[in-house]
Design a protein around this motif. Structure first.
Motif, PDB file in Angstrom:
ATOM      1  N   ALA A  31     -26.345  -4.474   3.596  1.00 33.13           N
ATOM      2  CA  ALA A  31     -26.309  -3.162   3.908  1.00 33.13           C
ATOM      3  C   ALA A  31     -25.716  -2.545   5.393  1.00 33.13           C
ATOM      4  O   ALA A  31     -25.194  -1.555   5.576  1.00 33.13           O
ATOM      5  CB  ALA A  31     -27.880  -2.539   4.153  1.00 33.13           C
ATOM      6  N   ARG A  32     -25.621  -3.667   6.176  1.00 38.74           N
ATOM      7  CA  ARG A  32     -25.387  -3.383   7.775  1.00 38.74           C
ATOM      8  C   ARG A  32     -23.877  -2.862   8.034  1.00 38.74           C
ATOM      9  O   ARG A  32     -23.588  -2.029   8.920  1.00 38.74           O
ATOM     10  CB  ARG A  32     -25.660  -4.583   8.592  1.00 38.74           C
ATOM     11  N   TYR A  33     -23.015  -3.595   7.016  1.00 42.88           N
ATOM     12  CA  TYR A  33     -21.769  -2.960   7.277  1.00 42.88           C
ATOM     13  C   TYR A  33     -21.334  -1.689   7.017  1.00 42.88           C
ATOM     14  O   TYR A  33     -20.684  -0.813   7.500  1.00 42.88           O
ATOM     15  CB  TYR A  33     -20.818  -4.154   6.096  1.00 42.88           C
ATOM     16  N   VAL A  61     -27.737  -0.129  13.442  1.00 42.90           N
ATOM     17  CA  VAL A  61     -26.865  -1.058  12.611  1.00 42.90           C
ATOM     18  C   VAL A  61     -27.739  -2.390  12.188  1.00 42.90           C
ATOM     19  O   VAL A  61     -28.159  -2.672  11.242  1.00 42.90           O
ATOM     20  CB  VAL A  61     -25.648  -1.370  12.941  1.00 42.90           C
TER      21      VAL A  61
END
Lengths: 258, 296
Positions: A47-49, A219
């Motif tokens: 998810a972070r990207y 993030v």
């Protein structure tokens, strides 16, 4: 104050009618959606990207909306000669200027609400989490940071000859502070005494916009910033924005529109 | 009316001529020796080998994610980040790191700097150890480095480190040995018989699939590949050979082939950074070699 609010309301209405925000919002949704559909090693939890890409787009769009909207306010009034009937009304130049600033700022903050809401939905869809506190901190810090940028652009629109020059300079200064503002003291330490003192002076004089960039914290799911720290940062930005509006007023009150 | 028709016909004619010219130029370009593009990828055509620079940046980006965003900039002391920790912790590369990785920021120089540290990640953490949440965190969060590694691999398919590091994290922390194997086989197409890729592939068979026979074959082949590719160089990269020999020795130990295990340990000792540790292992195994089916 009432007069300033009336001017601000007009600016917000103008933003509502223009297509800039809708196009940028659509592009952000489209690019984030496309990036979200990419499959990395059959793991749907990555998810972070996506959060980083979405936030980067929000920051670019936010800066564009703030700078482009503010830069054309006074020059547009002058070009269309609507500044004269406006000045003929029982309203001071200071009220007009503050109204313009307030309108641009509130309009940008409202756009950011829509952007951050979308970001929250994207992050929740991937991580099944809704950390409202840190999102509020990020949005509010982003808003006050853009308040400084709007103040700077407003001043630029009064002292620079063209809208394009003002937009370019505002973008360069904002990007410069965001990328190297934090490191100027380290650069100064490596320089000779005179040059170092100048760079060090610049370091203390510039508004540290990079303080308000808490994207990495969101993030990577870092915990909340202390509320007292957040409060100091908000006051710091408001003071800078206030000083820039004051400087704009000093220029604007003596400006000839002939 | 006639004029309009003439314009339309002229437009169609130009379109046909342009398409024909583009098709013939494309054919000539693909056969041209100066063509840097190896395929029809527009990025490859546009920047060619420049992609490798971007690939390096994305590999670093994966390391930034591994540290949950806490990473030195070019203005900071990055002596403890010379080698990316994702590669170092995966055992895929030797380390050039020195100094305290947790305190690269040092003491703050002024009040602005001290205040600013509240607004960016300033504590050293690793995602495979729970990340920001520490011991309570989800260790499989290390998955977050994968998108950047994938992009790095797409941009520079001839960089073996990207394959081995990605494969390590896929199989060891995310329990995805099949994806790791697929990636390594893809890598072996771009880099045929590369010893590092073969070594990592062998680890999948040995550690995840418990297939010692296949792992042995792959590692033995990896040693030959290393001799062919690196052995002829003046300054060969012995790090991977030491790794292969060490793992072969462990495999033979488990299989009970102690003389062979000792032989591999002896070879590994030549390239080892700590040969005395290996000698100690050899000394432990030597008496057992004489006793068939002795205790492990």
């Amino acid at each position: 104050m009432k007069n300033s609010f009336a001017v601000a309301q007009l600016v917000i209405l103008e933003m509502y009618r223009r297509k800039d925000f809708y196009v940028l919002y659509f592009l952000t949704v489209l690019i984030t959606g496309l990036m979200g559909s990419v499959n990395f090693f059959n793991d749907p939890k990555v998810a972070r990207y996506l959060k980083e890409i979405c936030l980067a787009l929000i920051w670019i769009c936010g800066a564009f909306i703030a700078i482009a909207t503010t830069a054309r306010q006074i020059p547009a009034e002058r070009e269309s000669r609507t500044i004269f009937p406006l000045m003929a009304k029982p309203i001071t130049r200071g009220q007009v200027l503050f109204g313009k600033f307030l309108g641009c700022w509130v309009a940008t903050c409202l756009c950011l609400v829509a952007f951050y809401l979308f970001f929250g939905i994207v992050a929740a869809a991937k991580e099944h989490d809704w950390p409202v506190g840190i999102y509020f901190q990020a949005w509010s810090l982003h808003c006050v940071m853009l308040g400084v940028v709007i103040g700077m652009t407003l001043l630029g629109s009064l002292v620079l000859s063209s809208v394009a020059a003002n937009i370019t300079l505002s973008v360069v200064i904002t990007a410069g502070i965001l990328f190297v503002g934090r490191h100027l003291n380290k650069v100064a330490a490596q320089m000779s005494e005179t040059a170092g003192a100048m760079v060090s002076g610049l370091y203390y004089a510039i508004p540290h916009l990079e303080l308000f960039d808490v994207r990495d914290l969101i993030v990577h799911n870092w915990p909340l910033i202390g509320w007292s720290i957040w409060g100091i940062a908000v006051v710091y930005a408001l003071v800078y924005a206030g000083m820039l509006v004051l400087a704009s007023w000093l220029v604007f009150r003596r400006k000839s529109f002939q | 009316m006639k004029t309009n028709r003439a314009f339309v016909l002229l437009g169609v004619l130009l379109l046909v001529v342009c398409t024909g010219l583009a098709a013939s130029l494309d054919r000539w370009f693909m056969g041209w020796q100066g063509n840097r593009a190896k395929n029809f990828n527009p990025l490859n055509v546009a920047i060619g080998d420049g992609q490798k620079i971007f690939a390096g940046q994305f590999y670093r980006k994966a390391d930034v994610y591994f540290h949950s965003g806490m990473y030195p900039s070019i203005f900071d002391n990055n002596a403890s980040f010379k080698t990316a920790h994702i590669g170092e912790d995966a055992g895929a590369t030797g380390s050039k790191n020195q100094g305290d990785e947790a305190n690269y920021l040092g003491k703050s120089h002024d009040i602005v700097e001290q205040f600013s540290r509240n607004f960016f990640p300033s504590h050293h953490t690793h995602l495979d150890e729970g990340g920001v949440a520490g011991e309570l965190g989800d260790k499989s969060d290390v998955r977050e480095i994968l998108p950047w590694l994938k992009i790095a691999q797409e941009l520079d398919p001839e960089e073996p480190l990207t394959y081995t590091v990605t494969a390590y994290w896929l199989r060891s922390r995310m329990n995805k040995p099949h994806e790791a194997e697929r990636l390594l086989r893809e890598g072996l197409k771009a880099l045929p018989d590369h010893p590092a890729l073969q070594f990592e592939l062998g680890r999948i068979y040995f550690e995840n699939q418990k297939d010692s026979a296949r792992a042995r074959n792959i590692w033995e082949h990896a040693v030959k590949s290393w001799q062919k590719q690196e052995g002829v160089k003046a300054d060969p990269d012995t790090f991977i050979l030491e790794q292969i020999l060490t793992h072969l020795a462990k495999l033979e130990e488990e299989a009970g082939n102690l003389p062979l295990a000792i032989s591999y340990w002896e070879q590994a000792k030549v390239y080892a950074r700590k040969p005395d540790v290996i000698q100690q292992r050899i000394d432990e195994l030597a008496p057992r070699k004489l006793v068939p089916n002795g205790p492990p």
